[in-house]
Design an enzyme around this catalytic site. Structure first.
Site, PDB file in Angstrom:
ATOM      1  N   GLY A 104      55.610 125.002  64.146  1.00 38.18           N
ATOM      2  CA  GLY A 104      55.269 126.406  63.915  1.00 38.18           C
ATOM      3  C   GLY A 104      56.233 127.056  62.947  1.00 38.18           C
ATOM      4  O   GLY A 104      57.442 126.850  63.044  1.00 38.18           O
ATOM      5  N   GLU A 132      54.934 121.743  76.094  1.00 36.19           N
ATOM      6  CA  GLU A 132      55.948 121.720  77.171  1.00 36.19           C
ATOM      7  C   GLU A 132      55.575 120.689  78.242  1.00 36.19           C
ATOM      8  O   GLU A 132      55.765 120.901  79.431  1.00 36.19           O
ATOM      9  CB  GLU A 132      56.110 123.103  77.805  1.00 36.19           C
ATOM     10  CG  GLU A 132      56.563 124.192  76.858  1.00 36.19           C
ATOM     11  CD  GLU A 132      57.935 123.933  76.266  1.00 36.19           C
ATOM     12  OE1 GLU A 132      58.743 123.233  76.902  1.00 36.19           O
ATOM     13  OE2 GLU A 132      58.192 124.415  75.146  1.00 36.19           O
ATOM     14  N   THR A 134      58.243 117.373  66.986  1.00 34.89           N
ATOM     15  CA  THR A 134      57.019 116.564  67.041  1.00 34.89           C
ATOM     16  C   THR A 134      56.696 115.921  65.695  1.00 34.89           C
ATOM     17  O   THR A 134      56.875 116.531  64.647  1.00 34.89           O
ATOM     18  CB  THR A 134      55.846 117.454  67.470  1.00 34.89           C
ATOM     19  OG1 THR A 134      56.173 118.054  68.716  1.00 34.89           O
ATOM     20  CG2 THR A 134      54.550 116.678  67.596  1.00 34.89           C
TER      21      THR A 134
END
Lengths: 641, 641
Positions: free
Chosen positions: B139, B383, B100
């Site tokens: 993350g 997702e 992302t």
């Protein structure tokens, strides 16, 4: 706004990083400054509340100003006011309002704290008999208040006279220590509102003078004689006033989220490029996004028009009450209960969906929505739990329908006049919505008709259900909620109609009028679509009309899109207050995200070169294989760690 | 559970008090301990994930285990695995997965980070051309990862071959410093998941060896020749697997909130006492509360049955794919997209409503819901954003309806076989639901019929809308969402029917079977009532049937009430994991609230006698009148502060 924007003590750049304690202590410094500003600028009570709101964070004296002082003014006798009010107005005592208990909120008659008269010493003995009797959730009690209005059961000679308010000193004015006989704690972290020290309190045979009972209405004399209160109808008005305030606030909070989301969704681009060499489309150009955002903007206006009308009704009610005319009282009580419930529910639901609409970035605190949303959330619970409130509205409507049954339709109020349709049940059952074209959907009468028919129908069904054998009122809570919702949607539609027929609307430019009419039609179509089952169930709205509603809704979204940002910005929220990287007025969403994240404490001052302090203890031993040695099984490619 | 319950490092008693930094650092100590436990107990990958989940808090290596290693295993060549995998499995390198970007999430083809081949040095040059190209939300990137799988556009000789994964060293294994040419920050506080160091990263002409491109499928040779990947159909399976996991997780999270809320609402008493000398009723005895809680319990079972079925379908799919049979692929992809969207949406909505159901106390962090809810919230976004996903489902259904139009109904899949009804449009339009009595509402065929008719109808309407002049696919996003929802509700109903006809159901005691059947009927009636408009719009469900549904729903709530606590507890959540004062298994809700609040830092160690440290600076000057002097106007009773 200028006062808070320029004074460094109101700086908010660290807002999203502070833990609870730091944020709380910072709030207290801000509170002190608010009091100084009052004296510097000779601010009124209203100014003080405005100033506090502009700083966008609770301070403990918020409840001193909004609950403690008004209660003294309303419930203390003139002599009591002479004794306490100046000190309170000067903040030399700091008050809170202690009603809710650990075991009881909504059911006031269940409160357990007792105030028992000791005639021999002319004192009240305050006592908390059980753990569930502890005062709980009391704002400003936990750490700051010196005094409380405590609501307790008044007991004389073993007789319980019900809940009454008492003026109770809690902490020494010398050293702020809690007096013996009282235990007080802060209740700990909450979803939001963590600058408020909500408190827990138990009394152990704690004594206060008899004169500390607030005696404007009920009284107890030196010889222990209890005099009942002369009923104060104006008190009903006060409750209504708070609920109108929440309706207006729900419009404002929703508009705050609309401003942020609409701006960001106009800045962000995402999706397939359909025209060669064009940029990706603005996210706000996706129909699904428009469907989630534009009706929310429409709701902010609809709720605001409703709040404006409610304030005017409130003024009228207060004038009448002052002349002992209680005609409006039940009607106002019924719709203000329902509307508080309905508007805070859709506002909170809308804010959260607008946040989700912003995709991943909406989950960052820097989006500017999560922090104020967390603090606004309890509006659905306080001043009447939203589902319980709907029962008030439904009960009233059942009384109104009795008027119809008794042939007294002329006695119906303006807001319930639609029940008149039920006079002829067979005609009512044959009614059909006469909408035939898109144009008809703009017709105020046809729009009101669909809400009116549906509200009348569900009320009639509630009436019928109540008459079934073995059905008690508490079996009908679900139906009551449906009835209240239907009635409220009708009233909001009425308020929109009033606004569109008003002089202030007439003064708008023709172009603005067109946009506003479109927006209100969008509001209606969206509302109808969301509750479609209620409208189609008895065939009043046909499948053809449903299809028309859906098609027109889609085309209105496209028509309103060019004005979306303007409409969303019209509340004029200042950047300082929004405190949002994604929704700032300059549209520099990504740049501001990066500016914000650079202030994250983990990115600063931990060690040299941005290496965190846990590196030596937690990461290096792993990386060097000093702890947790382990050899992977010799099975080649495997998903065994 | 025993490992985390007994090891003091996993203690959670301070969970709700810690600020972000403390909580993050504490998480790192817990992470180190997890790795030690792996070696002490020789835990499998699956055990490690279970252990992490039992500790109920993200640690950065969660993504190392769930994304970084699986990507290496799936996308790295055998030689690359031999080089990197052992170090990764041993946590001597710590990885993250960087896809992302600040400007792009859902639209993968819009990613901007480039990896350009420099033939002369045999290196890739990683570069972030704009601020919007920065990797974002990654993350474990912010502070901990030493390596990343970076997804970047692969460019050779000016030609863009699209997004590919690269293995990229980020921080020195010696001192953890970020390498020159890379800028990394933690992205700051989020609504939840704050023990995760989500990160921001920009590359400035950062070089890595050509061999660091993951080369199991696509390859680039020493002389810069790009070889296209042989399409890996198994990769589709992996995406499906993650989505099935989210369906199961949404059932679990919802059940966690059900356990807490149901227990507390059975402990709390509130409301009018109808029987003399009785205690107040349990809140769970209020019908409105039952209406909000019991269908949520029913949903946890319905979603679980759906997840179980999806896992079995997934196994079947993988077996077929292994034999190059792609028959099931599109069908599974369609419903797993829709079901991920539908189930996470209702789960998150349900959790928050259960929290609100608990009234004021639900707003306390000690209720045990807000903390895990905040961390679970992004399941609606990651997702596949929930609204975008519905378009996948709708697109597939439009293809299936074409089969019907082509007279190839026999080619319909099991999950879309209901479209067969559309073969004869006039018969379809005349269909009416044949339910006549309460008993009919338990009939599996009749229940499936109503979902099937409605799904077929809305798909047909989407087909018709698509054929209108000037309507593009992106104009139909709202309709697509409706279609996906209808299809998913049908599949869930199918899964419930499968379960009720299964051997494992047959093995239950007759009494348990009765309860479970009731619960599933409640699920259906609640689902039908919530979307009533969709079912009544074309007259398939009549007004009489709607009334029947509502009445039966009410009576089922009463029938299920005695089993509510048992049903809500059946997931067996341990108290350690719930960490809830209100929902603990011993029912001592109020006592535990008080135990929890006594740990609040503001109540401890600030100064003697519980006086807060800001007293001298902020409160005493006000109380003593040393700052903010102000004299109230002489107007007697006034609301001027």
């Amino acid at each position: 706004m200028r006062l808070v924007e320029t004074d460094p003590i109101f700086d908010r750049s660290d807002r999203y990083f502070l833990g609870r304690s730091e944020r709380f202590h910072k709030g207290l410094r801000r509170m002190r400054r608010l009091v100084e500003l009052r004296s510097e600028y000779n601010l009124s009570a209203h100014d003080m509340i405005t100033l506090q709101q502009a700083s966008d964070e609770y301070v403990p004296i918020y409840l001193h100003m909004s609950m403690f002082i008004p209660t003294l003014e309303g419930q203390a006798s003139d002599e009591q006011q002479a004794k306490w009010l100046t000190a309170a107005l000067q903040f030399r005592i700091l008050g809170c309002y202690a009603q809710t208990e650990l075991g009881h909120g909504s059911n006031l008659s269940g409160l357990e704290t007792t105030a028992t008269l000791d005639r021999s010493t002319d004192e009240w003995i305050l006592h908390s008999p059980h753990l569930s009797s502890a005062k709980f959730w009391i704002g400003a009690l936990g750490k700051t208040a010196t005094h409380a209005i405590v609501v307790a059961k008044l007991i004389i000679d073993g007789r319980d006279h019900g809940a009454h308010p008492f003026f109770v000193p809690l902490r020494s004015l010398e050293d702020h220590k809690v007096f013996p006989g009282i235990v007080i704690h802060d209740i700990g972290p909450k979803v939001g509102a963590n600058t408020m020290d909500n408190g827990f309190m138990m009394f152990k045979q704690y004594r206060i003078p008899r004169e500390n009972m607030l005696m404007r209405y009920a009284r107890v004399s030196r010889d222990g004689v209890y005099t009942k209160p002369i009923h104060d109808k104006l008190a009903y008005g006060a409750m209504t006033y708070v609920r109108v305030g929440l309706v207006v606030e729900s419009a404002e909070l929703l508009s705050r989220a609309c401003t942020i989301a609409t701006r960001y969704l106009a800045v962000r681009r995402q999706g397939p490029v359909t025209v060669p060499n064009a940029r990706e489309p603005q996210v706000l150009d996706h129909l699904m996004v428009q469907y989630r955002v534009l009706p929310r903007i429409a709701q902010t206006y609809a709720l605001r028009f409703t709040g404006m009308w409610m304030y005017s009704m409130y003024d009228k009610l207060m004038q009448q009450l002052a002349q002992n005319n209680v005609n409006m009282l039940a009607d106002v009580h019924a719709y203000s209960s329902g509307l508080k419930s309905y508007t805070t529910t859709i506002s909170m639901e809308g804010i959260e969906d607008l946040r989700k609409c912003m995709g991943g970035h909406g989950y960052s605190m820097f989006s500017g929505i999560p922090d104020f949303y967390a603090t606004a959330l309890p509006t659905t619970t306080y001043e009447g739990e939203n589902y319980l409130l709907t029962q008030q509205t439904a009960k009233y409507l059942l009384k109104q329908i009795e008027l119809v049954r008794q042939g007294r339709s002329d006695a119906l109020s303006t807001t319930t006049d639609y029940l008149r349709q039920l006079v002829e049940p067979s005609l009512f059952a044959q009614q059909r919505w006469s909408v035939q074209s898109a144009r008809d959907l703009d017709d105020a009468n046809l729009v009101l008709a669909v809400y009116a028919h549906r509200a009348a129908r569900v009320i009639r069904e509630l009436e019928a259900a109540k008459q079934e054998d073995g059905v008690a009122w508490h079996d009908l809570q679900v139906e009551s909620a449906r009835v209240s919702r239907a009635h409220c949607q009708y009233i909001i539609a009425q308020c929109i109609a009033y606004y569109l027929a008003s002089k202030s609307f007439a003064r708008l430019s023709p172009a603005t009028q067109t946009v506003m009419r479109r927006l209100m039609t969008l509001y209606h179509l969206y509302t109808l679509e969301r509750d479609m089952g209620d409208f189609t169930e008895d065939g009043y709205v046909s499948a053809m009309q449903v299809a028309l509603i859906r098609r027109e809704l889609r085309s209105l979204l496209r028509a309103i899109r060019p004005d979306a940002v303007g409409l969303a910005e019209s509340y004029g929220w200042p950047d300082f207050l929004l405190n949002s990287a994604l929704g700032s007025s300059d549209g520099r969403a990504y740049e501001r995200m990066v500016e914000h994240l650079q202030r994250e404490p983990l990115n600063n001052g931990e060690m040299d070169d941005g290496v965190i302090r846990s590196y030596r203890e937690c990461l290096r031993p792993l990386i060097r294989g000093e702890v947790g040695q382990w050899t992977p099984p010799e099975t080649g490619r495997s998903s065994k760690l």
